[in-house]
Motif scaffolding. Structure first.
Motif, PDB file in Angstrom:
ATOM      1  N   ASP A 270      11.622  -7.332  10.524  1.00 55.62           N
ATOM      2  CA  ASP A 270      12.238  -6.880   9.274  1.00 55.62           C
ATOM      3  C   ASP A 270      11.779  -7.688   8.072  1.00 55.62           C
ATOM      4  O   ASP A 270      12.012  -7.289   6.916  1.00 55.62           O
ATOM      5  N   ALA A 271      11.130  -8.814   8.311  1.00 53.68           N
ATOM      6  CA  ALA A 271      10.636  -9.645   7.211  1.00 53.68           C
ATOM      7  C   ALA A 271       9.361  -9.081   6.590  1.00 53.68           C
ATOM      8  O   ALA A 271       8.867  -9.624   5.600  1.00 53.68           O
ATOM      9  N   PHE A 272       8.805  -8.018   7.156  1.00 49.70           N
ATOM     10  CA  PHE A 272       7.556  -7.452   6.650  1.00 49.70           C
ATOM     11  C   PHE A 272       7.725  -6.993   5.204  1.00 49.70           C
ATOM     12  O   PHE A 272       8.730  -6.378   4.837  1.00 49.70           O
ATOM     13  N   SER A 273       6.712  -7.263   4.383  1.00 52.66           N
ATOM     14  CA  SER A 273       6.718  -6.787   2.999  1.00 52.66           C
ATOM     15  C   SER A 273       5.294  -6.495   2.543  1.00 52.66           C
ATOM     16  O   SER A 273       4.332  -7.128   3.000  1.00 52.66           O
ATOM     17  N   LEU A 274       5.164  -5.527   1.670  1.00 50.04           N
ATOM     18  CA  LEU A 274       3.881  -5.229   1.052  1.00 50.04           C
ATOM     19  C   LEU A 274       3.675  -6.123  -0.156  1.00 50.04           C
ATOM     20  O   LEU A 274       4.655  -6.518  -0.817  1.00 50.04           O
ATOM     21  N   ALA A 275       2.434  -6.412  -0.464  1.00 46.67           N
ATOM     22  CA  ALA A 275       2.125  -7.267  -1.604  1.00 46.67           C
ATOM     23  C   ALA A 275       1.849  -6.452  -2.859  1.00 46.67           C
ATOM     24  O   ALA A 275       1.460  -7.003  -3.885  1.00 46.67           O
ATOM     25  N   PHE A 276       2.051  -5.156  -2.784  1.00 48.13           N
ATOM     26  CA  PHE A 276       1.834  -4.280  -3.938  1.00 48.13           C
ATOM     27  C   PHE A 276       2.997  -3.305  -4.025  1.00 48.13           C
ATOM     28  O   PHE A 276       3.861  -3.263  -3.141  1.00 48.13           O
ATOM     29  N   SER A 277       3.041  -2.533  -5.082  1.00 49.82           N
ATOM     30  CA  SER A 277       4.158  -1.630  -5.333  1.00 49.82           C
ATOM     31  C   SER A 277       4.330  -0.632  -4.191  1.00 49.82           C
ATOM     32  O   SER A 277       3.347  -0.068  -3.680  1.00 49.82           O
ATOM     33  N   GLY A 278       5.568  -0.406  -3.796  1.00 56.18           N
ATOM     34  CA  GLY A 278       5.860   0.510  -2.710  1.00 56.18           C
ATOM     35  C   GLY A 278       5.537   1.953  -3.029  1.00 56.18           C
ATOM     36  O   GLY A 278       5.455   2.781  -2.112  1.00 56.18           O
ATOM     37  N   ASP A 279       5.344   2.278  -4.315  1.00 54.03           N
ATOM     38  CA  ASP A 279       4.997   3.651  -4.669  1.00 54.03           C
ATOM     39  C   ASP A 279       3.522   3.795  -5.028  1.00 54.03           C
ATOM     40  O   ASP A 279       3.117   4.764  -5.672  1.00 54.03           O
ATOM     41  N   ALA A 280       2.707   2.837  -4.586  1.00 56.50           N
ATOM     42  CA  ALA A 280       1.269   2.924  -4.838  1.00 56.50           C
ATOM     43  C   ALA A 280       0.703   4.202  -4.221  1.00 56.50           C
ATOM     44  O   ALA A 280       1.115   4.629  -3.141  1.00 56.50           O
ATOM     45  N   ALA A 281      -0.237   4.808  -4.902  1.00 61.12           N
ATOM     46  CA  ALA A 281      -0.822   6.064  -4.437  1.00 61.12           C
ATOM     47  C   ALA A 281      -1.628   5.851  -3.159  1.00 61.12           C
ATOM     48  O   ALA A 281      -2.220   4.785  -2.952  1.00 61.12           O
ATOM     49  N   ASN A 282      -1.640   6.865  -2.309  1.00 61.62           N
ATOM     50  CA  ASN A 282      -2.531   6.832  -1.153  1.00 61.62           C
ATOM     51  C   ASN A 282      -3.976   6.672  -1.625  1.00 61.62           C
ATOM     52  O   ASN A 282      -4.369   7.230  -2.642  1.00 61.62           O
ATOM     53  N   PHE A 283      -4.756   5.907  -0.863  1.00 66.33           N
ATOM     54  CA  PHE A 283      -6.153   5.604  -1.127  1.00 66.33           C
ATOM     55  C   PHE A 283      -6.336   4.633  -2.300  1.00 66.33           C
ATOM     56  O   PHE A 283      -7.427   4.546  -2.864  1.00 66.33           O
ATOM     57  N   THR A 284      -5.274   3.897  -2.650  1.00 72.17           N
ATOM     58  CA  THR A 284      -5.441   2.806  -3.613  1.00 72.17           C
ATOM     59  C   THR A 284      -6.385   1.765  -3.016  1.00 72.17           C
ATOM     60  O   THR A 284      -6.197   1.330  -1.885  1.00 72.17           O
ATOM     61  N   TYR A 285      -7.380   1.361  -3.798  1.00 72.07           N
ATOM     62  CA  TYR A 285      -8.418   0.453  -3.299  1.00 72.07           C
ATOM     63  C   TYR A 285      -8.067  -0.998  -3.604  1.00 72.07           C
ATOM     64  O   TYR A 285      -7.566  -1.313  -4.693  1.00 72.07           O
ATOM     65  N   PHE A 286      -8.326  -1.878  -2.642  1.00 66.90           N
ATOM     66  CA  PHE A 286      -8.121  -3.310  -2.808  1.00 66.90           C
ATOM     67  C   PHE A 286      -9.432  -4.037  -2.549  1.00 66.90           C
ATOM     68  O   PHE A 286     -10.101  -3.793  -1.538  1.00 66.90           O
ATOM     69  N   LYS A 287      -9.787  -4.926  -3.469  1.00 64.38           N
ATOM     70  CA  LYS A 287     -11.016  -5.688  -3.324  1.00 64.38           C
ATOM     71  C   LYS A 287     -10.900  -6.680  -2.168  1.00 64.38           C
ATOM     72  O   LYS A 287      -9.799  -7.095  -1.785  1.00 64.38           O
ATOM     73  N   GLU A 288     -12.043  -7.053  -1.643  1.00 68.34           N
ATOM     74  CA  GLU A 288     -12.107  -8.041  -0.571  1.00 68.34           C
ATOM     75  C   GLU A 288     -11.309  -9.295  -0.936  1.00 68.34           C
ATOM     76  O   GLU A 288     -11.445  -9.841  -2.034  1.00 68.34           O
ATOM     77  N   GLY A 289     -10.402  -9.703  -0.042  1.00 63.98           N
ATOM     78  CA  GLY A 289      -9.608 -10.904  -0.253  1.00 63.98           C
ATOM     79  C   GLY A 289      -8.269 -10.673  -0.925  1.00 63.98           C
ATOM     80  O   GLY A 289      -7.406 -11.565  -0.897  1.00 63.98           O
ATOM     81  N   GLU A 290      -8.057  -9.489  -1.515  1.00 64.45           N
ATOM     82  CA  GLU A 290      -6.763  -9.218  -2.148  1.00 64.45           C
ATOM     83  C   GLU A 290      -5.680  -9.113  -1.080  1.00 64.45           C
ATOM     84  O   GLU A 290      -5.881  -8.515  -0.021  1.00 64.45           O
TER      85      GLU A 290
END
Length: 351
Positions: A270-290
């Motif tokens: 239950d401690a799991f969390s995303l590091a970006f907004s929960g409403d981010a669009a599908n296929f949002t790109y993250f650079k290497e290391g983000e």
């Protein structure tokens, strides 16, 4: 038309009698119609060489697919066009549709790994749906093509408004024909999995070698408040496909982006969390290391070359998928394309 379906397949599904009994009838054009169960209807022409499952309503608030299935069935019953393929139409979860919710107790689309214990209504429903599809495919001839399109709507925005997820299985099923269909349907993207997923489309692919995919059709909306013109190319592609007259020109012209899954992030606490907004669009790109997510001190970061996130959701149950990570993929369409569990998609199948 049969009197029970005079108001439409969806209306019957949402207001069916408590004592429904299977029955069948024949249309004037010779099509056999078998109403197997509430929300489960088979159309059976003579001499068919394809068996196709078109399912909707696995999640009750994903309504565009439900309306599309209702339209297709109504047009068949009214004689607007005559399918040449045996087709099983499904509107899966009327209770969730009535409740305007994704599910009642448990996510139905995570219950197709095997027969479920009867711990809730969704488990019982998954068992019933598996049995209907099993009987449908078992009754096909040896050389018949088997297909399953399980249609959904996304709960978030997406870089690709309409896309398909092809499940990974242990079967040697060449999925290239799906590429042609998706192009003719003017779908935007195709995503190739690498792990088993216990979804409805995976179940058909794994157990029967069906060419299977989960379709994501736009955004969720209340029933009858969808702009169905957005899905007109998909509807026409389905009609052409069922009538055995595929639109080859559209398939050639339409551009389809293809991705492969690099990783699946599973929520284990239950401690799991995303590091970006929960409403981010599908296929949002993250650079290497983000950073992508964190759980009890374990950090998930984008791998070499960067990754895009699909279906990110920190609120899933423990043990379920919290995010898929994908990268672009260009297959050699002159060779078979297999999507097998635990291996790169490509021309080599698991033996």
């Amino acid at each position: 038309m049969d009197s029970q379906l005079s108001g439409g397949f969806l209306k019957h599904t949402l207001s069916s009698p408590m004592t429904f009994k299977p029955y069948s009838f024949q249309l004037p054009n010779g099509l056999d119609i078998i109403h197997h169960d509430v929300g489960v209807l088979e159309v059976s022409p003579e001499n068919a060489n394809r068996a196709i499952v078109i399912s909707s309503g696995i999640h009750g608030d994903e309504t565009a697919p439900i309306e599309l299935v209702d339209d297709l069935v109504s047009e068949i019953l009214n004689g607007a066009w005559v399918p040449q393929s045996r087709t099983l139409f499904i509107i899966a979860h009327p209770d969730a549709i009535h409740a305007h919710t994704r599910f009642i107790e448990e996510n139905l689309n995570r219950l197709f790994a095997d027969v479920n214990a009867d711990r809730n209504a969704e488990c019982q429903l998954a068992n019933h749906l598996q049995e209907h599809v099993r009987r449908f495919f078992v009754n096909t001839k040896d050389n018949d093509e088997k297909w399953h399109f399980d249609m959904h709507s996304a709960i978030r925005d997406s870089k690709h408004y309409m896309f398909a997820v092809v499940p990974a299985s242990t079967k040697t099923t060449d999925v290239r024909p799906l590429i042609g269909f998706l192009k003719s349907a003017q779908m935007d993207a195709m995503l190739l999995s690498r792990t088993p997923s216990s979804t409805f489309s995976w179940w058909s692919g794994e157990n029967f070698g069906a060419l299977a995919a989960t379709f994501e059709m736009g955004r969720v909306a209340p029933l009858y408040q969808n702009d169905m013109s957005e899905f007109a190319p998909l509807k026409q592609a389905l009609i052409n496909f069922l009538c055995d007259c595929e639109n080859v020109e559209a398939a050639i012209e339409h551009d389809l982006s293809i991705y492969k899954v690099t990783r699946t992030i599973t929520k284990t606490d239950d401690a799991f969390s995303l590091a970006f907004s929960g409403d981010a669009a599908n296929f949002t790109y993250f650079k290497e290391g983000e950073q992508l997510a964190e759980e009890n001190g374990t950090l998930y970061v984008a791998q070499k070359g960067g990754e895009a996130a699909v279906f990110p959701n920190a609120n899933v149950a423990v043990g379920q998928r919290a995010c898929l990570l994908v990268t672009p993929f260009v297959p050699d369409e002159s060779k078979p394309l297999f999507v097998n569990v635990g291996s790169e998609p490509g021309p080599i199948a698991i033996s």
